[in-house]
Design a protein around this motif. Structure first.
Motif, PDB file in Angstrom:
ATOM      1  N   UNK A   1      33.348 -26.454 -21.257  1.00 43.12           N
ATOM      2  CA  UNK A   1      33.694 -25.588 -22.111  1.00 43.12           C
ATOM      3  C   UNK A   1      32.719 -24.582 -22.185  1.00 43.12           C
ATOM      4  N   UNK A   2      32.869 -23.374 -21.529  1.00 43.33           N
ATOM      5  CA  UNK A   2      31.551 -22.149 -21.429  1.00 43.33           C
ATOM      6  C   UNK A   2      31.841 -21.809 -22.683  1.00 43.33           C
ATOM      7  N   UNK A   3      30.706 -21.282 -23.512  1.00 41.07           N
ATOM      8  CA  UNK A   3      30.635 -20.769 -24.601  1.00 41.07           C
ATOM      9  C   UNK A   3      29.379 -19.641 -24.926  1.00 41.07           C
ATOM     10  N   UNK A   4      29.707 -18.756 -25.769  1.00 41.24           N
ATOM     11  CA  UNK A   4      28.543 -17.762 -26.003  1.00 41.24           C
ATOM     12  C   UNK A   4      28.540 -17.516 -27.589  1.00 41.24           C
ATOM     13  N   UNK A   5      27.280 -17.507 -28.259  1.00 38.76           N
ATOM     14  CA  UNK A   5      27.197 -16.970 -29.692  1.00 38.76           C
ATOM     15  C   UNK A   5      26.907 -15.391 -29.716  1.00 38.76           C
ATOM     16  N   UNK A   6      27.537 -14.732 -30.361  1.00 39.31           N
ATOM     17  CA  UNK A   6      27.437 -13.344 -30.250  1.00 39.31           C
ATOM     18  C   UNK A   6      27.426 -12.610 -31.715  1.00 39.31           C
ATOM     19  N   UNK A   7      26.909 -11.533 -32.129  1.00 39.60           N
ATOM     20  CA  UNK A   7      26.960 -11.020 -33.331  1.00 39.60           C
ATOM     21  C   UNK A   7      28.367 -10.512 -33.751  1.00 39.60           C
ATOM     22  N   UNK A   8      28.663 -10.325 -34.977  1.00 34.39           N
ATOM     23  CA  UNK A   8      29.761  -9.950 -35.706  1.00 34.39           C
ATOM     24  C   UNK A   8      29.395  -8.419 -36.076  1.00 34.39           C
ATOM     25  N   UNK A   9      30.215  -7.445 -35.624  1.00 33.99           N
ATOM     26  CA  UNK A   9      29.783  -6.141 -36.189  1.00 33.99           C
ATOM     27  C   UNK A   9      31.111  -5.527 -36.725  1.00 33.99           C
ATOM     28  N   UNK A  10      30.984  -5.064 -38.180  1.00 32.15           N
ATOM     29  CA  UNK A  10      31.983  -4.681 -38.488  1.00 32.15           C
ATOM     30  C   UNK A  10      32.169  -3.023 -38.255  1.00 32.15           C
ATOM     31  N   UNK A  11      33.425  -2.660 -38.055  1.00 37.09           N
ATOM     32  CA  UNK A  11      33.579  -1.240 -37.729  1.00 37.09           C
ATOM     33  C   UNK A  11      34.718  -0.456 -38.752  1.00 37.09           C
ATOM     34  N   UNK A  12      34.127   0.366 -39.585  1.00 37.56           N
ATOM     35  CA  UNK A  12      35.036   0.873 -40.474  1.00 37.56           C
ATOM     36  C   UNK A  12      35.933   1.985 -39.778  1.00 37.56           C
ATOM     37  N   UNK A  13      37.179   2.141 -39.947  1.00 37.10           N
ATOM     38  CA  UNK A  13      38.106   3.293 -39.462  1.00 37.10           C
ATOM     39  C   UNK A  13      38.575   3.882 -40.512  1.00 37.10           C
ATOM     40  N   UNK A  14      38.410   5.311 -40.301  1.00 31.89           N
ATOM     41  CA  UNK A  14      38.933   6.274 -41.157  1.00 31.89           C
ATOM     42  C   UNK A  14      37.859   6.879 -42.225  1.00 31.89           C
ATOM     43  N   UNK A  15      38.146   7.692 -43.315  1.00 32.61           N
ATOM     44  CA  UNK A  15      37.333   8.060 -44.228  1.00 32.61           C
ATOM     45  C   UNK A  15      37.496   7.328 -45.666  1.00 32.61           C
ATOM     46  N   UNK A  16      36.278   7.320 -46.263  1.00 34.25           N
ATOM     47  CA  UNK A  16      36.412   6.565 -47.614  1.00 34.25           C
ATOM     48  C   UNK A  16      36.773   7.528 -48.534  1.00 34.25           C
ATOM     49  N   UNK A  17      37.702   7.446 -49.513  1.00 36.93           N
ATOM     50  CA  UNK A  17      38.003   8.466 -50.495  1.00 36.93           C
ATOM     51  C   UNK A  17      36.953   9.026 -51.387  1.00 36.93           C
ATOM     52  N   UNK A  18      37.088  10.108 -52.068  1.00 37.21           N
ATOM     53  CA  UNK A  18      36.187  10.564 -53.166  1.00 37.21           C
ATOM     54  C   UNK A  18      34.769  10.698 -52.788  1.00 37.21           C
ATOM     55  N   UNK A  19      34.573  11.104 -51.273  1.00 41.18           N
ATOM     56  CA  UNK A  19      33.203  11.263 -50.964  1.00 41.18           C
ATOM     57  C   UNK A  19      32.301  10.407 -50.718  1.00 41.18           C
ATOM     58  N   UNK A  20      32.633   9.109 -50.819  1.00 43.02           N
ATOM     59  CA  UNK A  20      31.970   7.839 -50.550  1.00 43.02           C
ATOM     60  C   UNK A  20      31.584   7.310 -49.323  1.00 43.02           C
ATOM     61  N   UNK A  21      30.924   6.462 -49.218  1.00 42.77           N
ATOM     62  CA  UNK A  21      30.359   6.064 -47.899  1.00 42.77           C
ATOM     63  C   UNK A  21      29.741   4.643 -48.141  1.00 42.77           C
ATOM     64  N   UNK A  22      29.819   3.745 -46.963  1.00 43.10           N
ATOM     65  CA  UNK A  22      29.329   2.471 -47.326  1.00 43.10           C
ATOM     66  C   UNK A  22      27.995   2.451 -47.166  1.00 43.10           C
ATOM     67  N   UNK A  23      27.301   1.653 -48.135  1.00 38.99           N
ATOM     68  CA  UNK A  23      25.855   1.757 -48.270  1.00 38.99           C
ATOM     69  C   UNK A  23      25.549   0.462 -47.551  1.00 38.99           C
ATOM     70  N   UNK A  24      26.314  -0.747 -47.598  1.00 38.55           N
ATOM     71  CA  UNK A  24      25.895  -2.017 -46.937  1.00 38.55           C
ATOM     72  C   UNK A  24      27.223  -2.831 -46.837  1.00 38.55           C
ATOM     73  N   UNK A  25      27.146  -3.899 -45.899  1.00 33.27           N
ATOM     74  CA  UNK A  25      28.003  -4.964 -45.852  1.00 33.27           C
ATOM     75  C   UNK A  25      27.236  -6.273 -45.455  1.00 33.27           C
ATOM     76  N   UNK A  26      27.786  -7.100 -46.371  1.00 34.75           N
ATOM     77  CA  UNK A  26      27.149  -8.516 -46.229  1.00 34.75           C
ATOM     78  C   UNK A  26      28.053  -9.478 -46.003  1.00 34.75           C
TER      79      UNK A  26
END
Length: 213
Positions: free
Chosen positions: A33-58
């Motif tokens: 059962x070949x397997x591999x451990x890889x990192x999870x990457x969050x990809x935001x799509x679109x613009x955040x309202x009210x001129x905000x941006x993502x500071x961090x994702x935990x």
């Protein structure tokens, strides 16, 4: 490991009605059962309202184990999990499904929990990112019509802390030569970003080159 019946076939591949002694044999088949451990990457799509941006994702899980053929696993280094940024109006908790890449049979976890923190968005720019090329399958040579097109700038939008951590090495700008023909022509520039929390767009969308053998 199991007991398997013994069957005889003639040279044309037809099953023969004959007695075989012994009529079965103990066989063992290796299963992996070949397997591999890889990192999870969050990809935001679109613009955040009210001129905000993502500071961090935990994330509650930083990695995921994927299962499939070795030839498939070798080409996968991260699992990208898209989220709809247009729905973010304040710091929030989200649960997102982990997509199954083509050729991957299963993953060790199916969902990831995340805590998203927002901040005020600001604009920035990184200069002098080198323009590369890929897939020169015909072995062409080319010259730049405008000698300054060896580099381009990239416009940025994100929180001040994230933009302050950006360098030109965080981006890969390139054009694809696989479908080019000889002669002078415009090529479309493509952008690969390694800073998903910073929205990036190319200052130059195309450059003009002259392709020769």
């Amino acid at each position: 490991t199991q007991e398997a019946p013994i069957v005889a076939y003639d040279q044309d591949g037809n099953k023969m009605n004959v007695d075989i002694i012994p009529s079965s044999v103990q066989v063992s088949v290796g299963v992996t059962s070949p397997n591999k451990t890889v990192a999870i990457e969050i990809v935001p799509n679109g613009d955040i309202p009210n001129g905000k941006a993502i500071e961090s994702i935990t994330l509650d899980q930083q990695t995921v184990t994927i299962f499939g053929k070795d030839s498939v696993l070798q080409s996968i280094d991260t699992i990208q999990v898209p989220i709809d940024a247009t729905t973010l109006t304040a710091d929030t908790s989200l649960v997102a499904d982990i997509p199954l890449p083509t050729g991957v049979k299963k993953t060790s976890i199916s969902r990831v929990n995340m805590q998203i923190t927002l901040g005020d968005g600001v604009q920035g720019r990184v200069e002098d990112v080198f323009i590369q090329f890929i897939n020169n399958v015909n072995g062409y040579r080319f010259t730049l019509v405008n000698p300054q097109d060896t580099v381009t700038g990239i416009d940025l939008f994100g929180t001040q802390a994230n933009i302050d951590n950006v360098t030109s090495d965080d981006f890969y700008v390139y054009f694809d030569m696989s479908k080019l023909e000889e002669g002078e022509q415009d090529v479309t520039l493509l952008l690969r970003s390694y800073k998903p929390l910073v929205k990036a767009s190319l200052v130059k969308q195309t450059i003009r080159i002259n392709v020769v053998k």
